[in-house]
Each structure stands twice: as C-alpha cells, then as structure tokens.
Write a protein that holds these residues in place. Structure first.
Motif, PDB file in Angstrom:
ATOM      1  N   PHE A  10      32.623   1.402 -41.051  1.00 53.36           N
ATOM      2  CA  PHE A  10      33.133   2.798 -39.415  1.00 53.36           C
ATOM      3  C   PHE A  10      31.475   1.918 -38.745  1.00 53.36           C
ATOM      4  CE2 PHE A  10      30.621   6.100 -38.691  1.00 53.36           C
ATOM      5  CZ  PHE A  10      31.853   6.719 -37.385  1.00 53.36           C
ATOM      6  N   SER A  14      31.016   1.487 -35.457  1.00 50.25           N
ATOM      7  CA  SER A  14      30.331   1.885 -34.054  1.00 50.25           C
ATOM      8  C   SER A  14      30.157   0.793 -33.530  1.00 50.25           C
ATOM      9  CB  SER A  14      30.132   3.062 -34.941  1.00 50.25           C
ATOM     10  OG  SER A  14      29.739   2.840 -36.060  1.00 50.25           O
ATOM     11  N   ALA A 255      23.967  13.514 -40.299  1.00 49.73           N
ATOM     12  CA  ALA A 255      24.542  12.176 -39.210  1.00 49.73           C
ATOM     13  C   ALA A 255      24.031  13.154 -37.951  1.00 49.73           C
ATOM     14  CB  ALA A 255      25.706  12.103 -39.332  1.00 49.73           C
ATOM     15  N   ILE A 256      24.408  13.917 -37.940  1.00 58.44           N
ATOM     16  CA  ILE A 256      24.248  15.392 -36.416  1.00 58.44           C
ATOM     17  C   ILE A 256      22.979  15.455 -36.448  1.00 58.44           C
ATOM     18  CG2 ILE A 256      24.696  17.492 -37.931  1.00 58.44           C
ATOM     19  CD1 ILE A 256      26.638  16.715 -34.501  1.00 58.44           C
ATOM     20  N   GLY A 259      20.877  12.093 -34.996  1.00 58.88           N
ATOM     21  CA  GLY A 259      20.969  12.410 -33.494  1.00 58.88           C
ATOM     22  C   GLY A 259      20.515  13.231 -32.331  1.00 58.88           C
ATOM     23  N   SER A 263      16.633  12.117 -30.593  1.00 59.36           N
ATOM     24  CA  SER A 263      16.772  12.559 -28.909  1.00 59.36           C
ATOM     25  C   SER A 263      15.562  13.834 -28.144  1.00 59.36           C
ATOM     26  CB  SER A 263      18.352  14.013 -28.256  1.00 59.36           C
ATOM     27  OG  SER A 263      19.517  13.280 -28.855  1.00 59.36           O
ATOM     28  N   PHE A 297      18.820   0.969 -25.286  1.00 56.48           N
ATOM     29  CA  PHE A 297      20.036   1.614 -25.650  1.00 56.48           C
ATOM     30  C   PHE A 297      20.114   1.718 -26.770  1.00 56.48           C
ATOM     31  CE2 PHE A 297      24.756   2.700 -26.024  1.00 56.48           C
ATOM     32  CZ  PHE A 297      24.701   4.172 -25.695  1.00 56.48           C
ATOM     33  N   VAL A 304      19.841   4.634 -34.954  1.00 58.60           N
ATOM     34  CA  VAL A 304      20.722   5.859 -36.015  1.00 58.60           C
ATOM     35  C   VAL A 304      22.060   5.941 -36.962  1.00 58.60           C
ATOM     36  CG1 VAL A 304      22.458   7.347 -35.128  1.00 58.60           C
ATOM     37  CG2 VAL A 304      19.602   6.691 -34.009  1.00 58.60           C
ATOM     38  N   LEU A 305      22.590   4.480 -36.026  1.00 61.86           N
ATOM     39  CA  LEU A 305      24.056   4.100 -37.318  1.00 61.86           C
ATOM     40  C   LEU A 305      23.637   3.809 -38.447  1.00 61.86           C
ATOM     41  CD1 LEU A 305      26.229   2.811 -34.758  1.00 61.86           C
ATOM     42  CD2 LEU A 305      26.962   4.737 -35.353  1.00 61.86           C
ATOM     43  N   ASN A 308      22.266   6.597 -40.560  1.00 57.12           N
ATOM     44  CA  ASN A 308      23.160   7.077 -41.682  1.00 57.12           C
ATOM     45  C   ASN A 308      24.382   6.386 -42.077  1.00 57.12           C
ATOM     46  OD1 ASN A 308      23.346   9.553 -39.669  1.00 57.12           O
ATOM     47  ND2 ASN A 308      24.422   8.213 -37.523  1.00 57.12           N
TER      48      ASN A 308
ATOM     49  N   PHE B 132      38.986   9.103 -35.389  1.00 55.66           N
ATOM     50  CA  PHE B 132      37.485   7.958 -35.382  1.00 55.66           C
ATOM     51  C   PHE B 132      37.146   7.909 -34.043  1.00 55.66           C
ATOM     52  CE2 PHE B 132      36.906   3.074 -33.525  1.00 55.66           C
ATOM     53  CZ  PHE B 132      36.087   3.189 -34.312  1.00 55.66           C
ATOM     54  N   ASN B 135      34.641  11.153 -34.321  1.00 53.75           N
ATOM     55  CA  ASN B 135      32.932  10.007 -35.132  1.00 53.75           C
ATOM     56  C   ASN B 135      31.886   8.884 -34.883  1.00 53.75           C
ATOM     57  OD1 ASN B 135      33.047  11.225 -37.504  1.00 53.75           O
ATOM     58  ND2 ASN B 135      34.759  10.254 -37.892  1.00 53.75           N
ATOM     59  N   ILE B 136      33.051   9.034 -33.566  1.00 49.02           N
ATOM     60  CA  ILE B 136      31.456   7.448 -32.542  1.00 49.02           C
ATOM     61  C   ILE B 136      31.320   8.858 -31.991  1.00 49.02           C
ATOM     62  CG2 ILE B 136      31.808   5.560 -31.265  1.00 49.02           C
ATOM     63  CD1 ILE B 136      33.017   4.630 -33.288  1.00 49.02           C
ATOM     64  N   LEU B 138      30.313  11.353 -32.802  1.00 49.37           N
ATOM     65  CA  LEU B 138      29.804  12.430 -33.433  1.00 49.37           C
ATOM     66  C   LEU B 138      27.860  11.643 -33.602  1.00 49.37           C
ATOM     67  CD1 LEU B 138      29.957  15.140 -34.229  1.00 49.37           C
ATOM     68  CD2 LEU B 138      30.083  14.265 -36.756  1.00 49.37           C
ATOM     69  N   VAL B 139      28.222  10.489 -34.243  1.00 46.40           N
ATOM     70  CA  VAL B 139      26.719   9.196 -34.113  1.00 46.40           C
ATOM     71  C   VAL B 139      26.461   8.993 -33.585  1.00 46.40           C
ATOM     72  CG1 VAL B 139      27.643   9.400 -36.851  1.00 46.40           C
ATOM     73  CG2 VAL B 139      28.495   7.341 -34.862  1.00 46.40           C
ATOM     74  N   LEU B 140      26.552   8.431 -31.981  1.00 45.96           N
ATOM     75  CA  LEU B 140      25.675   8.206 -31.198  1.00 45.96           C
ATOM     76  C   LEU B 140      24.502   8.819 -30.498  1.00 45.96           C
ATOM     77  CD1 LEU B 140      28.381   6.137 -28.633  1.00 45.96           C
ATOM     78  CD2 LEU B 140      26.505   5.145 -30.034  1.00 45.96           C
ATOM     79  N   PRO B 141      23.904   8.401 -29.941  1.00 43.05           N
ATOM     80  CA  PRO B 141      22.861   9.735 -29.529  1.00 43.05           C
ATOM     81  C   PRO B 141      22.939   9.836 -29.027  1.00 43.05           C
ATOM     82  CG  PRO B 141      21.608   6.897 -30.051  1.00 43.05           C
ATOM     83  CD  PRO B 141      22.867   7.304 -30.800  1.00 43.05           C
ATOM     84  N   SER B 142      23.427  11.122 -28.385  1.00 44.86           N
ATOM     85  CA  SER B 142      23.462  12.010 -27.716  1.00 44.86           C
ATOM     86  C   SER B 142      23.178  11.626 -25.505  1.00 44.86           C
ATOM     87  CB  SER B 142      23.875  13.510 -27.322  1.00 44.86           C
ATOM     88  OG  SER B 142      22.761  14.515 -27.974  1.00 44.86           O
ATOM     89  N   LEU B 145      23.132   8.113 -24.890  1.00 38.61           N
ATOM     90  CA  LEU B 145      23.704   8.246 -23.962  1.00 38.61           C
ATOM     91  C   LEU B 145      23.873   8.698 -22.866  1.00 38.61           C
ATOM     92  CD1 LEU B 145      26.582   6.768 -23.827  1.00 38.61           C
ATOM     93  CD2 LEU B 145      27.272   8.971 -24.920  1.00 38.61           C
ATOM     94  N   TRP B 172      30.975  17.044 -31.890  1.00 40.68           N
ATOM     95  CA  TRP B 172      31.020  18.139 -33.757  1.00 40.68           C
ATOM     96  C   TRP B 172      31.683  19.582 -33.958  1.00 40.68           C
ATOM     97  CZ3 TRP B 172      28.981  18.161 -37.924  1.00 40.68           C
ATOM     98  CH2 TRP B 172      28.682  18.761 -38.709  1.00 40.68           C
TER      99      TRP B 172
END
Lengths: 329, 314
Positions: A10, A14, A255-256, A259, A263, A297, A304-305, A308, B132, B135-136, B138-142, B145, B172
């Motif tokens: 994963f 990702s 995980a959440i 992020g 930010s 970016f 972050v990945l 995780n 999938f 989940n992508i 979800l983990v990418l820093p919002s 982005l 989420w």
C-alpha cells in the motif's frame, strides 16, 4: 508477515499515486500552468537549458505516456529541477534544508501530544464525571476548532510582542552559527517552543477524547468488571487491564491525525516564519515557483506516507491479532 | 409501478424505528447540556449569517474610515490598516465562511456516501478499487494537496475553494460509511428488500442510508468543521481572492497589514474566535450524536462511575 507485505505494497502504491497526482495536476488545470512555469525561466536560461529543463519535468511534444515515463525517470534519478526563487539552486537542496525543521517540530510535538493526550484520556475516563472530565475535553475541543494560524498569531502577539518571552520569528537567532554547539541548540529550542505549543493545542484534543471514549468502552467490558470483582488493584486495573486494550484504536487513528498535524504545521510555520517545508511551500506558491511546489508537495506526501507505514508496522507488533492475520485494520 | 407485498411489509417495519430514532435525536440534543449550548451557539451564527446586511453597520469593503482605530462605539471592533470597519467585515465574513464550510461539508459527505455505500454494499472488485482510492485520499496530506491545486487556479473565490475542498475532503466519510454499510448489508430487512426485487440503487438509497443517519450526521459535522478550517487556512495563506470577505481573508489582511506591530489585537481576535466558536458549537452538537451511535457513552451504568455520574448529567 502477510500484514507487513500488504502495508508495504500500500505504501508503494500510494507513493506512486502522489507522484502521479503531481504529474497529472499541471496538465489538467486551465490556463496551462506548465507554460507559466517555463515562462518564468525564460529570462534566465538559454534555449538549450530550457529544453533540458522541460525534458526533466517530462514536458515535451511526445505523447503523454512517454512524458509520464520521462517524468518518472527524472524523479527516480533525483533530477528534480531548479528552484526559480533560489535560482540556480536545485529544488532538492532547498528541500533538504527545510524538511528537517518540519520533521523535528512536528515529530516531537506529536510525540508529546500523543503521550499527554492518551495519559490524560485514561485519567479522565477513570474519573468520569469529575471536574477534569467536565472541563478538559471542552477546552481542548475549543483549540481543535480554532485555526492553527489564529492560535499562533495570538501566542506570538501576547508572549513575544507584549511580554518578550520568546523570539518573534525564524528557526534560530541570526547571531549564532548553525552547528552542534550548546548555544545553537538552545536557540533552536527557544524558537521552537511557540510553534510547538500551537501545533500541540491544535492536535491534543483528538488523542484526549479518543482515548477517553475507548477507555469508557473498555471499562464496560465483562473482563474488566470480573477483574474488579476479583479484587485486582485499581491502578493495575486501570493501566494493565483497561488502558492496554483501549490504546490500540488510538494507533489506527494516527493516519488521519498526522495529516491534520502536517496541515496545521504549514499554517504554523507561515505565522512564525519557521524555516520548514510548509513555509517553503507557501513561499513557492506565492512566487509561482512550480518546480519547488512540486518537490515540496512530494516530500510532504512522502513523509506522511512513511510515518503511516511506520505506525502500521508498530501496530502489528502491539496487536498480535494483526500479526496472525486475523483482524483487518 | 407494481409494489410487491413484501416491500410494503418491510417498509413499515423499517420506517417506524427510523422515525422514533429521529425524534430521539432531537430529544437527546436538547437533553444534553453541552449539545444544547452548541445548538444555540450555532443557531446564533446562522442568524448572523442570514441577517448580515441588517446587522452590519457599514459596507465591509468601504475604506472611508480612519486607519487602525481601536474599538469604540462607532467601530465596535475598530478599523483595519486600510480603514475598513472590522465589525462589518466580521458579520459578512460569517456569511461567507458558514456558507462555504457547510456547502463543502455537505458535498464531501455526499461524495463519501456515494463511495462508501457503493463499496460496502456491492463488494468484490468494486470495493477493492473504491476502497483503494479512498485510502489514498485519506493518507495524502489534505492542505498540501489543496495548496498545490490552488497554485494552479489563481485568485479563486471562496465558492470555488469550497468546491475544491468538497472534492478532496470526502475520504474519511467514505471509510466510515463503508464500514457501516458492511455491517448493515446482511441484516434481514436488507435481504428482504433485495429478495422483493428492489434494485441495488434502491436498496442503498432507501434501506441502507436511512439506517445510518447518526453516522451521517456526525460526518457532516466534522466535514463542515474541516472545510471551515481548510477554507480559512487557504485564505490566510493568500490563496483566495483577497477581495473576498471571509474570516480567513481577514486573518490574511491582519497579518499582511501589520496588526501585530500596531498592537491591533482587535483585528486578529474576532475572525479566529468566530471560527473557533462555530467549530466548538459543531463538536458540542456531536456529543449527543456520539451517544446515539455509541450508547455505552450515554449509559452511565457500570462500576466506579456510579458515584460521580448522578450529579454530572442534567
């Protein structure tokens, strides 16, 4: 082992997704930012250098799929282009100078936040309905709802401008040379306190309330009731019986959380002119420094990945059910 | 259209508890002191947003006043470095920030529902793919982005920002809805609906979604909060049209206009406090929704807690 492999795959996919978003976005947007980006370089570069740069980013007249593979090749071979703002410094050098600041700030603050939030969460769940339980969650929620930059601006105004307790900006005093000397380290710590508090206040609530609710659910379990009836010491009941199991869901919410913290750290760094990657990203956007935007970016996403992935692997060490492949996260 | 007898039976069976549940929700919202405070606070801000032109004494963008005035009777929150009335900006900013936040929050929840329920109900490879993608996202820093997207669409209005936030912030919700759908998928009433010939879309829309209202409500709340914070963050970074009046742009101008150097705390405090209070009102309302989803948080039963609980509630 199966779990570790699935997490690893994963992670790889990702990272690929983040890389691909970086490729697709500039080509998808109206007004062709790619042209704008190269127009910026026009005065600085010879035509040959310009063509080389375009190729480095995979911009050419070739079909998209060829461009895409050129772009991937450039990334893997670490040809990330030159920053426009700091021309002719390569973007990877700019990133290498700013990333450690953010990782240090966010990493240490998050550790403090996790431990303090989880610890206090155990405590207020144990004394449910007590004075601390009635006030602390609400206060922490207020700061979670407050925007990071606002908390930061207020701390900066009252503690730095009015009281003069802390420095106004930057990662260290200009009077000290970056080195492993005591004075430099002290200066760095002093400059990190306010940004650290800002991020802490913004992220503390999730850990506190998450742990409190998990604890309350666990304390209602039959095995805990049985243990108490059996006469297990309260402190042992609280820590070894209830908290130990209540802590596991905390890890999955990481995980959440990470992020959000990242930010928040972007906003915090801008307020304090902290030399981290978030402030760098913001400056790059205002300068329309597209190579730097893309690299920043990518590095933020990658960090972050990676965080995780590490937490997922840690989770498998802590929860034997996951290791055995019984439970899915 | 022909209605199958089975459909009628299960419709009655299912609708009844939902209605009771909805009623319970409002009763719960009013019986929990924290949620009641949240509801009142949120209604107040909503009222301010609706009545903005009535409440605001001046045009928020008019620069007719003296610069950097501290709060006074004529200017409750003082004036900005360009001579704008901060109170009027705050009132109009409420309107922008709330509209964008709620709009983006609802949009994100709808997308999350589409992804989550479809993935959870249909399962198989559809689930694998949708999960999938979720989940992508979800983990990418919002925020990172969002910043990258904003760097390519220049000078966006708050409304465009709201759209972008909605389209990136649904992951989420999708994860939660997927889990919820999977637990509902094999219940009797869903099977009954399926056997009675209801289409997949109908089962999802009429059987599954109405039975997870509390989870949806909770998600709307957090999506709105996230959207408000994201929008104001973007505006603060100068990535929103600086001529718009929102709480985030107010903070942007406060920092750009040297509010700190001039000691203009009255310029910094209102917009951030507004965001924090709206956010707090949202999460306070969520307390009672939490208790609905998770009855054990409500039930005071169990050892230890008994002594302290009697006085803590009500």
């Amino acid at each position: 082992m199966k779990y570790v492999l699935s997490r690893l795959s994963f992670f790889i996919v990702s990272v690929w997704a983040a890389v691909t978003i970086n490729f697709v976005l500039p080509r998808m947007m109206p007004g062709n930012p790619a042209d704008a980006m190269f127009a910026k370089f026009q005065n600085n570069l010879t035509p040959q250098a310009m063509t080389a740069l375009k190729l480095e980013f995979g911009f050419s007249n070739q079909p998209l799929i060829v461009q895409y593979f050129d772009y991937l090749k450039g990334l893997i071979t670490l040809h990330w282009g030159l920053s426009f703002t700091y021309y002719p410094t390569p973007t990877k050098t700019v990133i290498a100078h700013s990333l450690p600041w953010t990782i240090g700030l966010v990493g240490i603050t998050t550790l403090i936040s996790v431990f303090l939030g989880t610890g206090l969460g155990i405590l207020i769940a144990w004394r449910r309905g007590g004075a601390l339980d009635n006030t602390l969650p609400i206060v922490s929620l207020f700061f979670q709802a407050a925007p990071y930059m606002w908390t930061g601006l207020l701390l900066l105004y009252f503690l730095s401008f009015k009281l003069g307790w802390f420095p106004l900006a930057h990662g260290y005093a200009l009077s000290v040379q970056p080195s492993w000397s005591i004075s430099f380290i002290l200066s760095v710590l002093k400059h990190a306190i306010l940004p650290g508090i800002t991020i802490f206040l913004g992220s503390f609530s999730g850990w506190l309330i998450g742990m409190r609710n998990n604890m309350i659910l666990t304390l209602g379990e039959d095995y805990v009731v049985f243990a108490e009836a059996k006469g297990v010491r309260p402190s042992r009941l609280m820590l070894m019986y209830a908290a130990r199991n209540a802590i596991l869901p905390q890890i999955t919410s990481f995980a959440i959380a990470i992020g959000n913290v990242v930010s928040g750290s972007i906003l915090t760094e801008v307020v304090f002119s902290y030399p981290g990657i978030g402030a760098q990203l913001q400056a790059a956007v205002l300068q329309q420094d597209y190579p730097l935007i893309q690299a920043a970016f990518l590095m933020i996403a990658l960090s972050v990945l990676l965080a995780n992935l590490l937490v997922d692997l840690l989770y498998s060490r802590l929860d034997p059910r996951v290791r055995a492949g019984g439970a899915t996260v | 259209m022909m209605t199958h007898p089975l459909e009628d039976i299960h419709a009655n069976e299912v609708n009844l508890p939902i209605r009771r549940k909805r009623f319970r929700f409002f009763r719960l919202l009013c019986s929990d002191r924290r949620s009641l405070v949240g509801l009142c606070l949120f209604s107040l801000f909503l009222l301010v947003a609706v009545l903005a032109p009535v409440i605001a004494p001046y045009n928020p963008l008019s620069t007719n006043f003296a610069m950097n005035l501290p709060p006074s009777y004529a200017h409750w929150f003082g004036t900005t470095a360009t001579g704008q009335d901060i109170f009027s900006q705050f009132i109009y900013g409420t309107r922008t920030t709330l509209t964008v936040g709620m709009g983006a929050g609802l949009l994100a929840t709808l997308i999350g529902l589409a992804f989550g329920v479809t993935a959870g109900y249909i399962g198989g490879w559809v689930d694998t793919v949708l999960n999938f993608v979720t989940n992508i996202f979800l983990v990418l820093p919002s925020l990172a982005l969002l910043i990258v997207i904003e760097s390519m669409v220049h000078n966006t209005t708050p409304w465009i920002n709201g759209l972008i936030i909605g389209f990136t912030g649904w992951a989420w919700g999708a994860r939660v809805f997927r889990a919820q759908t999977m637990s509902l998928r094999n219940r009797e009433f869903v099977t009954a609906a399926r056997l009675s010939g209801a289409s997949t879309l109908r089962v999802m829309a009429a059987e599954i979604i109405p039975n997870m209202t509390s989870v949806i409500a909770s998600n709307i709340i957090f999506a709105c909060l996230g959207a408000i914070l994201a929008e104001s963050g973007l505006a603060f970074l100068g990535l929103e049209s600086v001529n718009s009046v929102s709480w985030g742009t107010m903070l942007y101008w406060a920092q750009a206009g040297g509010a700190l150097l001039n000691g203009a705390w009255y310029w910094i405090v209102p917009p951030g406090l507004g965001i924090a209070l709206v956010g707090l009102s949202l999460v306070l309302m969520n307390f009672s929704i939490d208790q609905l989803t998770n009855p054990r948080l409500r039930k005071q039963g169990g050892k230890r807690r008994e002594q302290s609980t009697a006085r803590s509630r009500n």
